[in-house]
Design an enzyme around this catalytic site. Sequence first.
Site, PDB file in Angstrom:
ATOM      1  N   LYS A  38       0.921  -1.241  -0.114  1.00  0.00           N
ATOM      2  CA  LYS A  38      -0.105  -0.028   0.089  1.00  0.00           C
ATOM      3  C   LYS A  38       0.865   1.055  -0.045  1.00  0.00           C
ATOM      4  O   LYS A  38       0.590   2.137  -0.824  1.00  0.00           O
ATOM      5  CB  LYS A  38      -1.092  -0.123   1.359  1.00  0.00           C
ATOM      6  N   ARG A  43       2.916   5.867  -3.327  1.00  0.00           N
ATOM      7  CA  ARG A  43       3.819   6.875  -3.422  1.00  0.00           C
ATOM      8  C   ARG A  43       4.393   6.739  -5.164  1.00  0.00           C
ATOM      9  O   ARG A  43       4.528   7.538  -5.803  1.00  0.00           O
ATOM     10  CB  ARG A  43       5.249   6.438  -2.680  1.00  0.00           C
ATOM     11  N   ARG A 140      -8.791  12.188  12.550  1.00  0.00           N
ATOM     12  CA  ARG A 140      -7.467  11.981  12.799  1.00  0.00           C
ATOM     13  C   ARG A 140      -6.457  13.371  12.771  1.00  0.00           C
ATOM     14  O   ARG A 140      -6.662  14.134  11.872  1.00  0.00           O
ATOM     15  CB  ARG A 140      -6.824  10.888  11.566  1.00  0.00           C
ATOM     16  N   SER A 185       7.465   8.786  12.029  1.00  0.00           N
ATOM     17  CA  SER A 185       6.204   8.841  11.237  1.00  0.00           C
ATOM     18  C   SER A 185       6.680   9.065   9.946  1.00  0.00           C
ATOM     19  O   SER A 185       7.075  10.075   9.419  1.00  0.00           O
ATOM     20  CB  SER A 185       4.943   9.694  11.607  1.00  0.00           C
ATOM     21  N   GLN A 187       4.658   9.054   7.290  1.00  0.00           N
ATOM     22  CA  GLN A 187       3.644  10.230   6.859  1.00  0.00           C
ATOM     23  C   GLN A 187       4.116  11.483   6.945  1.00  0.00           C
ATOM     24  O   GLN A 187       4.241  12.189   5.825  1.00  0.00           O
ATOM     25  CB  GLN A 187       2.129   9.824   7.286  1.00  0.00           C
ATOM     26  N   ASP A 335       1.716  -1.360  11.795  1.00  0.00           N
ATOM     27  CA  ASP A 335       0.279  -1.539  11.124  1.00  0.00           C
ATOM     28  C   ASP A 335      -0.020  -2.983  11.540  1.00  0.00           C
ATOM     29  O   ASP A 335      -1.039  -3.706  11.325  1.00  0.00           O
ATOM     30  CB  ASP A 335       0.723  -1.430   9.798  1.00  0.00           C
ATOM     31  N   ARG A 366      -6.843   1.639  17.634  1.00  0.00           N
ATOM     32  CA  ARG A 366      -6.426   0.164  17.559  1.00  0.00           C
ATOM     33  C   ARG A 366      -6.147  -0.542  18.909  1.00  0.00           C
ATOM     34  O   ARG A 366      -6.424  -1.890  18.974  1.00  0.00           O
ATOM     35  CB  ARG A 366      -5.525   0.003  16.561  1.00  0.00           C
ATOM     36  N   ARG A 408      -7.623  -3.322   9.016  1.00  0.00           N
ATOM     37  CA  ARG A 408      -6.747  -4.311   9.646  1.00  0.00           C
ATOM     38  C   ARG A 408      -7.411  -5.025  11.013  1.00  0.00           C
ATOM     39  O   ARG A 408      -7.132  -6.083  11.309  1.00  0.00           O
ATOM     40  CB  ARG A 408      -5.331  -3.598  10.245  1.00  0.00           C
TER      41      ARG A 408
HETATM   42  C1  S3P Z   1       2.298   4.974   6.118  1.00  0.00           C
HETATM   43  C2  S3P Z   1       3.114   5.035   7.538  1.00  0.00           C
HETATM   44  C3  S3P Z   1       2.303   4.457   8.629  1.00  0.00           C
HETATM   45  C4  S3P Z   1       1.569   3.427   8.463  1.00  0.00           C
HETATM   46  C5  S3P Z   1       0.456   3.818   7.451  1.00  0.00           C
HETATM   47  C6  S3P Z   1       1.272   3.889   6.082  1.00  0.00           C
HETATM   48  C7  S3P Z   1       2.935   5.479   4.869  1.00  0.00           C
HETATM   49  O1  S3P Z   1       1.855   5.652   9.224  1.00  0.00           O
HETATM   50  O2  S3P Z   1       0.796   3.259   9.746  1.00  0.00           O
HETATM   51  O3  S3P Z   1      -0.509   2.634   7.288  1.00  0.00           O
HETATM   52  O4  S3P Z   1       2.511   4.909   3.943  1.00  0.00           O
HETATM   53  O5  S3P Z   1       3.733   6.156   5.032  1.00  0.00           O
HETATM   54  P1  S3P Z   1       2.876   6.627  10.062  1.00  0.00           P
HETATM   55  O6  S3P Z   1       4.152   6.679   9.524  1.00  0.00           O
HETATM   56  O7  S3P Z   1       2.224   7.892  10.345  1.00  0.00           O
HETATM   57  O8  S3P Z   1       2.711   5.784  11.594  1.00  0.00           O
END
Ligand code: S3P
Length: 451
Positions: A38, A43, A140, A185, A187, A335, A366, A408
């Site tokens: 995913k 990306r 969120r 993180s 993200q 995850d 979760r 999940r």
């Molecule tokens: C992800 C980063 C994770 C993960 C998410 C996908 C990504 O989140 O939990 O399912 O693709 O960058 P965080 O990095 O914010 O924890």
Amino acid sequence: MSTAVVIVKSTEHQQDLIIDRPAFGVSLQGRIRVPGDKSISHRALMLGAIAQGETYIQGLLLGEDPRSTASCFRALGAEISELNTESVRVRGIGLGNLQEPSDVLNAGNSGTTLRLMLGILASHKGRFFTVTGDSSLRSRPMSRVVKPLQQMGAQIWGRQSGSLAPLAIQGQQLQAIHYKSPIASAQVKSCILLAGLIAEGETTVTEPALSRDHSERMLQAFGAKISVDPETNSVTVSGSAQLHGQNVIVPGDISSAAFWLVAGAVVPGSELCIENVGVNPTRTGILEALAMMGADITLENQRVVAGEPVADLRVKYSQLNSCEIGGDIIPRLIDEIPILAVAAVFAKGTTVIKDAAELRVKESDRIAVMANQLNRLGAKVTELPDGLEITGGTSLIGTEVHSCTDHRIAMSLAIAALNSSGTTTIHGAEAAAISYPDFTTTLQQVCGETN
Ligand code: S3P
């Protein structure tokens, strides 16, 4: 072979998954494949859209989350062919060239879509964007990306000082920063690096522990000037590069493989081989945790495909023991904690998972949801502020449980049901389509119900 009966009951928007375990148990067998990763799928679509020229993506995840990314970037002007696993063509429009869409961009359930896209949009000087998501995503925290973007000069508005979607963004010429993130993180890291691509100067992100590095790898492959300092968990991107379309091959998602790794490890008599799984070291915490618990997992046919390490994973049943996990491993299995909790329920002893407060702000809380739902089945799970304490070895008894609209959770509960006596009904099982649309079909296959 004894088989569990897996029945799917669907209405237009909802699905119940009913798992009936025969009194004499069930064993799982087979060679299977999991859908594309995913994180890498998102990306590849995004970088393809902002690169010059064409990107071809093989093995894209056809889940709802990457579909949200594709529809947002189509609305921003990139040409993306119909999504399929063979070859998706993305005709990029070059850095800084996304168009102002005439409508709200909807990221659905996908935090990755919304947070990474914010970094890209904030740097599109003179253009105005509005972004939103479903009710889970709208609750969120977005301040984790909005604040550093504002430090770079971004203008972003939303409820609670810009911390909740819907958000409005007025694109600006951004300035590079050195951001020391309080959380590990990917993200957050990726959002800032993407903003840094057209900021003035060199943008650095330092994180307290290493999170998944797919952005760094792919940005480098697309031609960005990136440097990584592993000593300090820092990544620097230069604001002067151009990106060029690439061929991306997406490996199977280890987060999806994790359901079968745990299923094979805990259901007596099982042996499964999961082919073509991405084993990037920033994602393999689940393999280390299961090894600590005594799982019998071997990596076969290890290779590197398009810059990402890949292997076939073979798992055989063995009696698991409890473990304690926390610290730097957490971002490398964040995850997989719901399914790891299922493994712990069937292990000897008390497992403690800590330093995982981030789980409270995922697609659902979760920590709370896994504790509640596993306890409904008869498990002994206690919520900790930042994790779970799970005393294994109790016998689970099938009952009605709920995904709480979290993909999940839905799949973790289905695996728990395989080792629960009688019948378990998982309400809200349609959530699995976010990351694993064929989950039920594969479940039926490993239970010997289909070929
Ligand atoms: C992800 C980063 C994770 C993960 C998410 C996908 C990504 O989140 O939990 O399912 O693709 O960058 P965080 O990095 O914010 O924890």
